[in-house]
Design an enzyme around this catalytic site. Structure first.
Site: not given
Ligand code: 13P
Length: 251
Positions: A9-11, A98, A168, A174, A214, A235-236
């Protein structure tokens, strides 16, 4: 047979050229992964066409991060499921924390969006997860059970074949603070039992349940070793091709 998936998920990150470069690198490096792991990337809407082109001929799937709760019409700023399939999306993420937290996404809306997505032929990655207060109050099982039931109990076992669940925990997103493998596993097992209760053991056994929060190359192996953890929503670490591939190689 249960499917293993690692989805990125590149957000709201990367420009279109940066996203295309990342997708190409992921596609090139995905060639060496075992066949039982499916890779998916979820770039922002603006990137989808260009990333679809960059992924052509690869095994990497394409996902959106959200979709509209209407088919088409006067909904400024929204993106319809038909638009997503028209550029080659196979998946959409829905109900990310989010979106629940900042954009008022409710379970009721998620039922509508899930229905539209499934009818359009998209597969859905439905996110559930408790926040820190809920965890500290010991409500995590109840919250996740309710989120899962509120959306998925409106569908059939046949529909569920096109659904992936992502657990999640909000406090792990994050933050660098991952749920331990045991903490994640007990929630995944709970989600599977919630599915079994309504749709039967076979549907529950076939459901792919991802962990997100994470997740990185250093902890993916331990998480994925659990019997009810079937991959990750990243994510990150999905913004670096090497890390993303290393996570997928942890199976
Ligand atoms: P991080 O991996 O950056 O914690 O994000 C997880 C996530 O929200 C994926 O959807």
């Amino acid at each position: 047979m249960r499917k293993y998936i690692v989805a990125g998920n590149w957000k709201m990150n990367t420009t279109v050229p940066e996203g295309v470069a990342l997708a190409k690198e992921v596609a090139a490096k995905a060639k060496d992964l075992p066949a039982n792991v499916e890779l998916v990337v979820a770039p922002p809407f603006t990137h989808l066409s260009a990333v679809a082109e960059a992924l052509k001929g690869s095994k990497v799937g394409l996902s959106a991060q959200n979709c509209a709760d209407h088919e088409k019409g006067a909904y400024t700023g929204e993106v319809a499921v038909s638009m997503l399939t028209s550029v080659g999306c196979q998946y959409t993420i829905l109900g990310h924390s989010e979106r629940r937290q900042y954009y008022g996404e409710t379970d009721e809306k998620l039922v509508v969006k899930t229905r539209l997505a499934l009818e359009a032929g998209l597969k859905v990655i439905l996110c559930v997860g408790e926040n820190l207060d809920e965890r500290e109050a010991g409500k995590h099982f109840a919250v996740v059970t309710e989120q899962t039931k509120n959306v998925l109990y409106n569908f059939t076992a046949e529909d569920l074949k096109k659904v992936v669940i992502a657990y999640e925990p909000v406090w792990a997103i994050g933050t660098g603070k991952t749920a331990t493998a045991a903490q994640a596993e007990e929630i995944h097992a709970c989600i599977r039992s919630v599915i079994a209760e309504k749709f039967g053991a076979e549907a529950a056994d076939e459901m792919t349940i991802l962990y997100g929060g994470s997740c990185k190359p250093s902890n993916a192996k331990e998480l994925f070793a659990e019997k009810d953890i079937d991959g990750g929503l990243i994510g990150g670490a999905a913004l670096k091709a090497d890390d993303f591939i290393a996570i997928a190689a942890s199976f």
